[in-house]
Design a protein around this motif. Structure first.
Motif, PDB file in Angstrom:
ATOM      1  N   HIS A 135       0.815  -1.220   0.000  1.00 34.15           N
ATOM      2  CA  HIS A 135       0.000   0.000   0.000  1.00 34.15           C
ATOM      3  C   HIS A 135       0.851   1.273   0.000  1.00 34.15           C
ATOM      4  O   HIS A 135       0.318   2.374  -0.006  1.00 34.15           O
ATOM      5  CB  HIS A 135      -0.951   0.010   1.208  1.00 34.15           C
ATOM      6  CG  HIS A 135      -0.251  -0.007   2.532  1.00 34.15           C
ATOM      7  ND1 HIS A 135       0.094  -1.190   3.163  1.00 34.15           N
ATOM      8  CD2 HIS A 135       0.181   0.987   3.338  1.00 34.15           C
ATOM      9  CE1 HIS A 135       0.700  -0.903   4.310  1.00 34.15           C
ATOM     10  NE2 HIS A 135       0.765   0.410   4.430  1.00 34.15           N
ATOM     11  N   THR A 208      -6.427  -1.019   7.898  1.00 28.90           N
ATOM     12  CA  THR A 208      -7.663  -1.417   7.223  1.00 28.90           C
ATOM     13  C   THR A 208      -8.139  -2.757   7.779  1.00 28.90           C
ATOM     14  O   THR A 208      -7.403  -3.468   8.457  1.00 28.90           O
ATOM     15  CB  THR A 208      -7.434  -1.588   5.707  1.00 28.90           C
ATOM     16  OG1 THR A 208      -6.503  -2.666   5.514  1.00 28.90           O
ATOM     17  CG2 THR A 208      -6.880  -0.334   5.053  1.00 28.90           C
ATOM     18  N   HIS A 209      -9.371  -3.117   7.448  1.00 25.94           N
ATOM     19  CA  HIS A 209      -9.919  -4.408   7.882  1.00 25.94           C
ATOM     20  C   HIS A 209      -9.091  -5.566   7.323  1.00 25.94           C
ATOM     21  O   HIS A 209      -8.869  -6.566   8.008  1.00 25.94           O
ATOM     22  CB  HIS A 209     -11.380  -4.538   7.427  1.00 25.94           C
ATOM     23  CG  HIS A 209     -12.306  -3.611   8.166  1.00 25.94           C
ATOM     24  ND1 HIS A 209     -12.790  -3.885   9.419  1.00 25.94           N
ATOM     25  CD2 HIS A 209     -12.801  -2.396   7.839  1.00 25.94           C
ATOM     26  CE1 HIS A 209     -13.565  -2.888   9.823  1.00 25.94           C
ATOM     27  NE2 HIS A 209     -13.573  -1.971   8.880  1.00 25.94           N
ATOM     28  N   ASP A 210      -8.644  -5.424   6.074  1.00 26.47           N
ATOM     29  CA  ASP A 210      -7.848  -6.498   5.445  1.00 26.47           C
ATOM     30  C   ASP A 210      -6.557  -6.741   6.210  1.00 26.47           C
ATOM     31  O   ASP A 210      -6.147  -7.876   6.425  1.00 26.47           O
ATOM     32  CB  ASP A 210      -7.492  -6.133   3.987  1.00 26.47           C
ATOM     33  CG  ASP A 210      -8.683  -6.281   3.059  1.00 26.47           C
ATOM     34  OD1 ASP A 210      -9.714  -6.828   3.534  1.00 26.47           O
ATOM     35  OD2 ASP A 210      -8.598  -5.860   1.899  1.00 26.47           O
ATOM     36  N   ARG A 211      -5.907  -5.648   6.627  1.00 23.04           N
ATOM     37  CA  ARG A 211      -4.629  -5.817   7.320  1.00 23.04           C
ATOM     38  C   ARG A 211      -4.834  -6.307   8.755  1.00 23.04           C
ATOM     39  O   ARG A 211      -3.978  -6.980   9.307  1.00 23.04           O
ATOM     40  CB  ARG A 211      -3.821  -4.525   7.255  1.00 23.04           C
ATOM     41  CG  ARG A 211      -3.231  -4.335   5.851  1.00 23.04           C
ATOM     42  CD  ARG A 211      -2.367  -3.100   5.762  1.00 23.04           C
ATOM     43  NE  ARG A 211      -2.938  -2.178   4.801  1.00 23.04           N
ATOM     44  CZ  ARG A 211      -2.942  -0.864   4.939  1.00 23.04           C
ATOM     45  NH1 ARG A 211      -2.434  -0.297   6.015  1.00 23.04           N
ATOM     46  NH2 ARG A 211      -3.465  -0.104   4.011  1.00 23.04           N
ATOM     47  N   ALA A 213      -7.127  -8.492   9.402  1.00 27.54           N
ATOM     48  CA  ALA A 213      -7.309  -9.932   9.141  1.00 27.54           C
ATOM     49  C   ALA A 213      -5.952 -10.615   8.953  1.00 27.54           C
ATOM     50  O   ALA A 213      -5.748 -11.757   9.391  1.00 27.54           O
ATOM     51  CB  ALA A 213      -8.185 -10.125   7.904  1.00 27.54           C
ATOM     52  N   GLU A 214      -5.017  -9.892   8.325  1.00 32.27           N
ATOM     53  CA  GLU A 214      -3.654 -10.429   8.123  1.00 32.27           C
ATOM     54  C   GLU A 214      -2.972 -10.692   9.472  1.00 32.27           C
ATOM     55  O   GLU A 214      -2.329 -11.727   9.674  1.00 32.27           O
ATOM     56  CB  GLU A 214      -2.849  -9.399   7.314  1.00 32.27           C
ATOM     57  CG  GLU A 214      -1.510  -9.893   6.813  1.00 32.27           C
ATOM     58  CD  GLU A 214      -0.733  -8.777   6.089  1.00 32.27           C
ATOM     59  OE1 GLU A 214       0.501  -8.801   6.175  1.00 32.27           O
ATOM     60  OE2 GLU A 214      -1.365  -7.891   5.482  1.00 32.27           O
ATOM     61  N   GLN A 217      -4.361 -13.752  11.112  1.00 31.39           N
ATOM     62  CA  GLN A 217      -3.782 -14.957  10.491  1.00 31.39           C
ATOM     63  C   GLN A 217      -2.390 -15.245  11.066  1.00 31.39           C
ATOM     64  O   GLN A 217      -2.062 -16.366  11.388  1.00 31.39           O
ATOM     65  CB  GLN A 217      -3.680 -14.792   8.974  1.00 31.39           C
ATOM     66  CG  GLN A 217      -4.981 -15.084   8.246  1.00 31.39           C
ATOM     67  CD  GLN A 217      -4.782 -14.981   6.736  1.00 31.39           C
ATOM     68  OE1 GLN A 217      -4.167 -14.045   6.247  1.00 31.39           O
ATOM     69  NE2 GLN A 217      -5.303 -15.943   5.996  1.00 31.39           N
TER      70      GLN A 217
END
Length: 223
Positions: A135, A208-211, A213-214, A217
């Motif tokens: 990003h 962000t929501h995606d990061r 989630a990363e 994980q």
């Protein structure tokens, strides 16, 4: 040596999670992001912590308290209005004292060993740099013989991680109010006063929501 965790961001891109929860208290694997920093800092010998806050800041104070349950002493720098990174640190200087201190962005997730920062710096800042994330592919800086330089586009192979040691001298001549940290750092770089290191370990800017989630994980893989 004291350490400051920057926790005043509003977390706009993390909505709706951050509508009622300050970003540093957003949880990854059931634990607030800021708690990972506190535990890592304390285990590295940083037990005097300063935390700034603005948006829903009282929740941060209520959750962390005086820091005693983490074997730390936490002081708070409450910001009525957002002061940006430079202004926020400047406002907290009376709590940080006259010696260089560590600064950590509250919204990064990393396994960086903070104990590496328990040493004197030669200039006015020492930055931990990481490979450019997806990003932020254009990067910010490059390293040459241990000094950080402002990157021209082809050389800017590294990004500021949000982890640094700063000397109060970096803020000489500043005034109370909102201002960015980057221009101060760039000015000091031009004078050869900013050292740095390249960190290649785990580092996620949880914006962000995606990061987020990363990070979940990564934590799941550890267990």
């Amino acid at each position: 040596m004291k350490a400051m965790i920057l926790a005043a961001g509003k977390g706009e891109r993390m909505r709706p999670l951050t509508l009622h929860t300050p970003k540093p208290l957003v949880r990854a694997a059931g634990v607030p992001l800021i708690e990972y920093h506190i535990k890592a800092l304390v285990s590295a010998g940083f037990t005097e912590l300063v935390i700034n806050h603005a948006w829903l800041g009282q929740q941060i104070e209520d959750y962390l308290g005086d820091g005693s349950r983490f074997a730390a002493k936490i002081s708070y720098s409450a910001e009525g209005e957002p002061l940006e990174t430079g202004g926020g640190i400047y406002r907290a200087l009376p709590l940080l004292g006259d010696a260089p201190f560590v600064v950590v962005n509250g919204d990064v997730f990393t396994d960086y060993r903070f104990v590496n920062l328990q040493q004197p710096i030669e200039g006015v800042a020492h930055l931990v740099l990481v490979d450019n994330p997806q990003h932020h592919s254009q990067g910010d800086f490059y390293l040459q013989q241990g000094l950080v330089h402002d990157g021209e586009s082809k050389q800017a192979c590294l990004t500021y991680s949000g982890i640094a040691v700063l000397s109060p001298q970096l803020f000489a001549g500043c005034k109370q109010g909102a201002f960015k940290l980057a221009p101060l750092l760039r000015e000091a770089m031009a004078k050869g006063l900013v050292s740095g290191e390249h960190f290649a370990g785990c580092w996620v800017d949880v914006g962000t929501h995606d990061r987020l989630a990363e990070v979940e994980q990564l934590l799941a893989q550890e267990h």
